[in-house]
Design an enzyme around this catalytic site. Sequence first.
Site, PDB file in Angstrom:
ATOM      1  CG  HIS A  92      -2.219   0.761   1.023  1.00 49.68           C
ATOM      2  ND1 HIS A  92      -2.359   1.779   0.098  1.00 49.68           N
ATOM      3  CD2 HIS A  92      -3.417   0.671   1.642  1.00 49.68           C
ATOM      4  CE1 HIS A  92      -3.582   2.277   0.167  1.00 49.68           C
ATOM      5  NE2 HIS A  92      -4.255   1.621   1.093  1.00 49.68           N
TER       6      HIS A  92
HETATM    7  C1  LIG Z   1      -3.005  -3.817  -7.596  1.00 44.74           C
HETATM    8  C2  LIG Z   1      -3.110  -3.980  -9.031  1.00 44.74           C
HETATM    9  C3  LIG Z   1      -4.484  -4.123  -9.396  1.00 44.74           C
HETATM   10  C4  LIG Z   1      -4.952  -5.026 -10.440  1.00 44.74           C
HETATM   11  C5  LIG Z   1      -6.434  -5.213 -10.312  1.00 44.74           C
HETATM   12  C6  LIG Z   1      -7.202  -3.999  -9.939  1.00 44.74           C
HETATM   13  C7  LIG Z   1      -8.192  -4.207  -8.862  1.00 44.74           C
HETATM   14  C8  LIG Z   1      -8.799  -2.995  -8.287  1.00 44.74           C
HETATM   15  C9  LIG Z   1      -7.990  -2.200  -7.391  1.00 44.74           C
HETATM   16  C10 LIG Z   1      -7.799  -2.818  -6.056  1.00 44.74           C
HETATM   17  C11 LIG Z   1      -6.950  -2.044  -5.157  1.00 44.74           C
HETATM   18  C12 LIG Z   1      -7.282  -2.247  -3.731  1.00 44.74           C
HETATM   19  C13 LIG Z   1      -6.767  -1.104  -2.917  1.00 44.74           C
HETATM   20  C14 LIG Z   1      -7.521  -0.999  -1.720  1.00 44.74           C
HETATM   21  C15 LIG Z   1      -6.875   0.244  -0.866  1.00 44.74           C
HETATM   22  C16 LIG Z   1      -7.900   1.185  -0.804  1.00 44.74           C
HETATM   23  O1  LIG Z   1      -8.990   1.157  -0.482  1.00 44.74           O
HETATM   24  S1  LIG Z   1      -7.182   2.904  -0.774  1.00 44.74           S
HETATM   25  C17 LIG Z   1      -8.575   3.913  -0.773  1.00 44.74           C
HETATM   26  C18 LIG Z   1      -9.241   3.891  -2.110  1.00 44.74           C
HETATM   27  N1  LIG Z   1     -10.483   4.539  -2.084  1.00 44.74           N
HETATM   28  C19 LIG Z   1     -10.623   5.758  -2.591  1.00 44.74           C
HETATM   29  O2  LIG Z   1      -9.700   6.411  -3.044  1.00 44.74           O
HETATM   30  C20 LIG Z   1     -12.020   6.262  -2.580  1.00 44.74           C
HETATM   31  C21 LIG Z   1     -12.450   6.621  -3.939  1.00 44.74           C
HETATM   32  N2  LIG Z   1     -13.847   6.905  -3.904  1.00 44.74           N
HETATM   33  C22 LIG Z   1     -14.340   8.150  -3.792  1.00 44.74           C
HETATM   34  O3  LIG Z   1     -13.612   9.119  -3.768  1.00 44.74           O
HETATM   35  C23 LIG Z   1     -15.810   8.312  -3.653  1.00 44.74           C
HETATM   36  O4  LIG Z   1     -16.319   7.410  -2.732  1.00 44.74           O
HETATM   37  C24 LIG Z   1     -16.569   8.068  -4.915  1.00 44.74           C
HETATM   38  C25 LIG Z   1     -16.434   6.648  -5.374  1.00 44.74           C
HETATM   39  C26 LIG Z   1     -16.084   9.051  -5.964  1.00 44.74           C
HETATM   40  C27 LIG Z   1     -18.049   8.266  -4.671  1.00 44.74           C
HETATM   41  O5  LIG Z   1     -18.236   9.566  -4.299  1.00 44.74           O
HETATM   42  P1  LIG Z   1     -19.686  10.194  -4.153  1.00 44.74           P
HETATM   43  O6  LIG Z   1     -19.640  11.520  -4.799  1.00 44.74           O
HETATM   44  O7  LIG Z   1     -20.163  10.104  -2.772  1.00 44.74           O
HETATM   45  O8  LIG Z   1     -20.517   9.120  -4.873  1.00 44.74           O
HETATM   46  P2  LIG Z   1     -21.756   9.155  -5.732  1.00 44.74           P
HETATM   47  O9  LIG Z   1     -22.436  10.473  -5.665  1.00 44.74           O
HETATM   48  O10 LIG Z   1     -22.466   7.932  -5.305  1.00 44.74           O
HETATM   49  O11 LIG Z   1     -21.154   8.925  -7.172  1.00 44.74           O
HETATM   50  C28 LIG Z   1     -20.651   9.895  -8.050  1.00 44.74           C
HETATM   51  C29 LIG Z   1     -20.721   9.287  -9.436  1.00 44.74           C
HETATM   52  O12 LIG Z   1     -19.935   8.091  -9.486  1.00 44.74           O
HETATM   53  C30 LIG Z   1     -20.756   6.946  -9.750  1.00 44.74           C
HETATM   54  N3  LIG Z   1     -20.291   5.884  -8.885  1.00 44.74           N
HETATM   55  C31 LIG Z   1     -20.110   5.896  -7.545  1.00 44.74           C
HETATM   56  N4  LIG Z   1     -19.623   4.735  -7.133  1.00 44.74           N
HETATM   57  C32 LIG Z   1     -19.500   3.967  -8.225  1.00 44.74           C
HETATM   58  C33 LIG Z   1     -19.035   2.664  -8.454  1.00 44.74           C
HETATM   59  N5  LIG Z   1     -18.572   1.866  -7.495  1.00 44.74           N
HETATM   60  N6  LIG Z   1     -19.043   2.217  -9.713  1.00 44.74           N
HETATM   61  C34 LIG Z   1     -19.486   2.965 -10.720  1.00 44.74           C
HETATM   62  N7  LIG Z   1     -19.902   4.207 -10.589  1.00 44.74           N
HETATM   63  C35 LIG Z   1     -19.923   4.693  -9.343  1.00 44.74           C
HETATM   64  C36 LIG Z   1     -22.193   7.370  -9.467  1.00 44.74           C
HETATM   65  O13 LIG Z   1     -23.132   6.667 -10.245  1.00 44.74           O
HETATM   66  C37 LIG Z   1     -22.152   8.842  -9.830  1.00 44.74           C
HETATM   67  O14 LIG Z   1     -22.230   8.973 -11.227  1.00 44.74           O
HETATM   68  P3  LIG Z   1     -23.179  10.091 -11.901  1.00 44.74           P
HETATM   69  O15 LIG Z   1     -24.546   9.818 -11.350  1.00 44.74           O
HETATM   70  O16 LIG Z   1     -22.621  11.400 -11.416  1.00 44.74           O
HETATM   71  O17 LIG Z   1     -23.050   9.849 -13.352  1.00 44.74           O
END
Ligand SMILES: CCCCCCCCCCCCCCCC(=O)SCCNC(=O)CCNC(=O)[C@H](O)C(C)(C)COP(=O)(O)OP(=O)(O)OC[C@H]1O[C@@H](n2cnc3c(N)ncnc32)[C@H](O)[C@@H]1OP(=O)(O)O
Length: 456
Positions: A136
């Site tokens: 990480h």
């Molecule tokens: C390593 C090599 C890799 C190889 C294989 C890769 C594997 C895959 C990587 C794994 C790796 C693990 C690594 C873990 C380690 C961490 O967990 S580190 C932390 C990582 N997490 C982050 O950085 C958080 C990122 N997420 C965020 O910033 C926010 O929660 C989000 C996702 C942008 C949602 O924000 P929000 O504004 O509250 O959400 P919301 O209003 O529901 O959604 C905004 C828009 O996004 C869309 N949306 C929200 N969630 C989603 C979703 N899940 N799907 C689709 N659309 C979505 C909504 O439909 C909406 O679209 P529109 O209606 O505007 O067209």
Amino acid sequence: MKPLSPLDQIFLWMEKRQQPMHVGGLQLFSFPEDAPADYVAQLAEGLRGYRNVTSPFNRRLINRVGQLAWVDDDELDLEHHFRFEALPTPGRIRELLAFVSAEHSHHMDRQRPLWEVHLIEGLQDRQFAIYTKIHHSLVDGISAMRLAGRMLSDDPQQRNMPPIWALPPRLRKDKDESQTSLWHSVLGLLDKSGKQIGTVPAVARELLRTISEARKDPAYHSLFAAPQCVLNSGITNSRRFAAQSYSLDRIRAVCSAFGTTVNDVIMAMCAAALRSYLLSQDELPEKPLIAMVPVSLRRDDSEEGNQVGVILASLFTHLSDPAERLLRIHEGVKTQKERYAAMSSEEVINYTGLTLAPAAFNLLTGLAPKWQTFNVVISNIPGPSEPRYWNGARLEGMYPVSIAMDRLALNMTLTSYCDQVEFGLTACRRTLPSMQRMLDYLEDGLRELEAAAGLF
Ligand SMILES: CCCCCCCCCCCCCCCC(=O)SCCNC(=O)CCNC(=O)[C@H](O)C(C)(C)COP(=O)(O)OP(=O)(O)OC[C@H]1O[C@@H](n2cnc3c(N)ncnc32)[C@H](O)[C@@H]1OP(=O)(O)O
């Protein structure tokens, strides 16, 4: 030489025997139509030829007078990092998840670049899998997803595509990579500390407002004192990984019915699953569980390091009505998003640092075991919305494998692909027995929201 940022270093400091700090991804592919039976073995042979390992996969850790830094590894041993493996029969998803659970439990060697790629054959139905494991301190969820995205193509005919460790370096407009001397690092730090000092008034103002709201509102109060439950016991280093896909269209239909966001419904599904699991263990606390929800602050196109702030959100797990639970989650998250919208990235990071200080103190020292800031991590990393291919093999699913910690025995991370939301649950298998049942409880959580919305 590239010094690590403080946030990247924290993931190394926090690592201990029972708490490895690597993340991973499990990608499931189906064979191209014309592929021979020994397709995966041929693929493995081809991949062994990609010896030009690029950043961040060529980086090894060094310690120079207390400062951790990355240097290029000139003696990288590809056979150590890339492994070709077979599942035992009958090669179901169950055997695949057992394989990932075992591999994710193992630490990596800090003398070498901190990654492994496992190409896995022996799956039923002409499928194969890739499990990628990376520390990480090298990537966050969004940067991992970007790397995975660059490895794939939307063209099923494209061939000669390199593996993730040999992607061609990207030209970045905003950074001169040659400026990596110690002086540049020091100047960079001074520059950043100027920005940090500038954040003090805004951070102090928001903290005061948070504290005064906490005095008035019991839901707010609980954000600073999460209840204790089995999720927050000590862990062993043995992991269980459980994964499943859920329909994004079904989730979107619930959003429209209740006027909430996708992320709110996902959190409500997690709340329902946690409530059912803890009830089944006779462990549901009277006070609501608190989730730590990472929010990406990445405003550029970078693929390395960590740029993440967090929201603490009540999951209202003490409420039995699913619709009320969803609406209360929506209100709570909205308030915090509005707060962050008025702050710069630096202010959000510093505000996050201060609100999480008790949790960080505990994770690093274990000295205040009764002080629980949050109970569980829920991380949402949006992925590609169209089909993807790798050398003609169609990507069928992509599941995140994350980190369980002492006193945070379960991590719920999800990503999305095409019309699916792909949950990866990572937990200590001793602390949380039969944790895989939570996959069914997530489905039940979605169904009860659909029922409450009158969708069937
Ligand atoms: C390593 C090599 C890799 C190889 C294989 C890769 C594997 C895959 C990587 C794994 C790796 C693990 C690594 C873990 C380690 C961490 O967990 S580190 C932390 C990582 N997490 C982050 O950085 C958080 C990122 N997420 C965020 O910033 C926010 O929660 C989000 C996702 C942008 C949602 O924000 P929000 O504004 O509250 O959400 P919301 O209003 O529901 O959604 C905004 C828009 O996004 C869309 N949306 C929200 N969630 C989603 C979703 N899940 N799907 C689709 N659309 C979505 C909504 O439909 C909406 O679209 P529109 O209606 O505007 O067209």
